[in-house]
Write an enzyme that holds these catalytic residues in place. Structure first.
Site, PDB file in Angstrom:
ATOM      1  N   MET A  34     -19.600  -7.531 -23.666  1.00  0.00           N
ATOM      2  CA  MET A  34     -19.292  -6.658 -22.528  1.00  0.00           C
ATOM      3  C   MET A  34     -17.863  -6.119 -22.673  1.00  0.00           C
ATOM      4  SD  MET A  34     -21.371  -8.183 -19.300  1.00  0.00           S
ATOM      5  CE  MET A  34     -20.200  -9.425 -18.805  1.00  0.00           C
ATOM      6  N   LEU A  37     -12.490  -7.524 -25.418  1.00  0.00           N
ATOM      7  CA  LEU A  37     -12.626  -8.405 -26.582  1.00  0.00           C
ATOM      8  C   LEU A  37     -11.363  -9.250 -26.814  1.00  0.00           C
ATOM      9  CD1 LEU A  37     -14.392  -5.911 -29.034  1.00  0.00           C
ATOM     10  CD2 LEU A  37     -15.425  -7.451 -27.356  1.00  0.00           C
ATOM     11  N   ASP A  39     -10.019 -13.098 -29.173  1.00  0.00           N
ATOM     12  CA  ASP A  39     -10.234 -13.727 -30.480  1.00  0.00           C
ATOM     13  C   ASP A  39     -11.587 -14.441 -30.579  1.00  0.00           C
ATOM     14  OD1 ASP A  39      -7.861 -12.751 -31.265  1.00  0.00           O
ATOM     15  OD2 ASP A  39      -6.792 -14.677 -31.317  1.00  0.00           O
ATOM     16  N   HIS A  41     -14.406 -13.205 -29.459  1.00  0.00           N
ATOM     17  CA  HIS A  41     -15.332 -12.166 -29.937  1.00  0.00           C
ATOM     18  C   HIS A  41     -15.093 -11.874 -31.418  1.00  0.00           C
ATOM     19  CE1 HIS A  41     -15.117 -11.031 -25.528  1.00  0.00           C
ATOM     20  NE2 HIS A  41     -16.413 -11.134 -25.706  1.00  0.00           N
ATOM     21  N   SER A 191     -13.008 -13.475 -21.306  1.00  0.00           N
ATOM     22  CA  SER A 191     -12.475 -12.214 -20.785  1.00  0.00           C
ATOM     23  C   SER A 191     -11.971 -12.398 -19.359  1.00  0.00           C
ATOM     24  CB  SER A 191     -13.554 -11.132 -20.799  1.00  0.00           C
ATOM     25  OG  SER A 191     -14.062 -10.992 -22.102  1.00  0.00           O
TER      26      SER A 191
HETATM   27  O1  PAF Z   1     -22.089 -12.897 -22.937  1.00  0.00           O
HETATM   28  C1  PAF Z   1     -21.972 -11.702 -22.611  1.00  0.00           C
HETATM   29  O2  PAF Z   1     -20.926 -11.068 -22.822  1.00  0.00           O
HETATM   30  C2  PAF Z   1     -23.141 -11.012 -21.922  1.00  0.00           C
HETATM   31  O3  PAF Z   1     -23.820 -11.877 -21.058  1.00  0.00           O
HETATM   32  C3  PAF Z   1     -24.112 -10.329 -22.902  1.00  0.00           C
HETATM   33  C4  PAF Z   1     -24.788 -11.352 -23.803  1.00  0.00           C
HETATM   34  C5  PAF Z   1     -23.366  -9.310 -23.744  1.00  0.00           C
HETATM   35  C6  PAF Z   1     -25.221  -9.596 -22.129  1.00  0.00           C
HETATM   36  O4  PAF Z   1     -24.703  -8.615 -21.289  1.00  0.00           O
END
Ligand code: PAF
Length: 283
Positions: A34, A37, A39, A41, A191
């Site tokens: 989502m 971002l 570290d 991610h 986040s």
């Molecule tokens: O973990 C997340 O960031 C969200 O739940 C996902 C998997 C991107 C789905 O929107």
């Protein structure tokens, strides 16, 4: 400077881009996010790069997984820095649909996950959540058709839910969990950590310490209820309002009576001021 990854925002453009990526039978990995971002991610992207030849990252703040009282409107959106991070990792494609592209007018289908999605953990406090996650992840899988998809273990119940869904619906995607990345003091990267005040940020480390303390006692052979009570007390006395602090079977998420029923995972969710944090560790 790294070249920016290609960004697509419509389903036909995505289809063309995916066809191009898959040319010469290249394997693809999807990292659903989502945005905002960090570290954690980046570590998902790095694992994706090790598991497939081409990497797609989706950035979509999914409204259907937020309750009206939750933070959809204020969820951090940091597009420029997200793209810079993905460029530095040499990601191949960013899928960034608008809400109207993901849920066009008249959209009327939903995936309703059961099994791990009704284990009595996150679902008890966010009953809308896994329906929204399963529906959007189901769409992301069919849109992107990846060979593998990478999800963080930090959202442990979510990882179990999407793994089960991919298997149940024969989506042809192998779901891979990636270890939680922590700050130096143990706080799991999220986040939502940006919501914490300086004081709350210090207190937040209690979650990890409490889980480790209970895990240590369980490993030493303490009785489960007593071992968990110690961690629970640490969290509550630090000022958190606890949603749950539980030991569950790591695969099924069913309650366990002792470590012998394992493998065991300790899972926690608690609010500090207005911020709700979740975390988990293996025992
Ligand atoms: O973990 C997340 O960031 C969200 O739940 C996902 C998997 C991107 C789905 O929107």
């Amino acid at each position: 400077m790294s070249r920016s990854p290609m960004v697509v925002r419509t389903v036909p453009a995505l289809r063309r881009a995916i066809e191009a990526l898959r040319a010469r039978k290249a394997t693809t990995a999807l990292v659903p996010t989502m945005g905002a971002l960090h570290d954690g991610h980046v570590s998902l992207v790095r694992l994706a790069k090790r598991r497939a030849q081409k990497v797609i990252v989706s950035i979509f703040v999914n409204p259907t997984q937020f309750a009206p009282t939750e933070d959809f409107g204020s969820y951090p959106r940091t597009w420029k820095s997200d793209v810079a991070k993905l460029a530095a990792e040499k990601v191949d494609l960013i899928w960034n649909p608008d809400v109207k592209v993901m849920y066009p007018d008249g959209f009327a289908s939903r995936i309703v996950p059961e099994g791990p999605a009704i284990a009595g953990l996150e679902d008890r406090f966010r009953p809308h959540f896994f329906g929204g996650v399963a529906t959007v992840v189901g769409k992301l899988f069919t849109q992107c058709r990846p060979d593998v998809a990478i999800f963080g273990e930090k959202d442990f119940q979510q990882l179990r839910v999407v793994t089960q869904m991919a298997r149940d619906l024969d989506l042809g995607v192998r779901v891979i969990g990636s270890r939680t990345v922590r700050e130096r003091d143990g706080l799991a990267m999220s986040s939502r950590n940006v919501y914490l005040s300086a004081e709350e940020r210090q207190t937040a480390t209690t979650l990890y310490r409490a889980m480790k303390e209970s895990a240590k006692r369980l490993k030493a052979g303490d009785e489960l209820v007593a071992a968990m009570a110690v961690g629970r007390e640490m969290i509550e006395s630090a000022g958190f309002v606890l949603d749950y602090f539980e030991a569950r079977h790591a695969e099924t998420l069913a309650p366990v009576a002792s470590v012998k029923d394992g493998p065991v995972r300790i899972l926690v969710a608690a609010k500090l001021g207005k911020t709700r944090l979740i975390d988990n560790i293996g025992v």
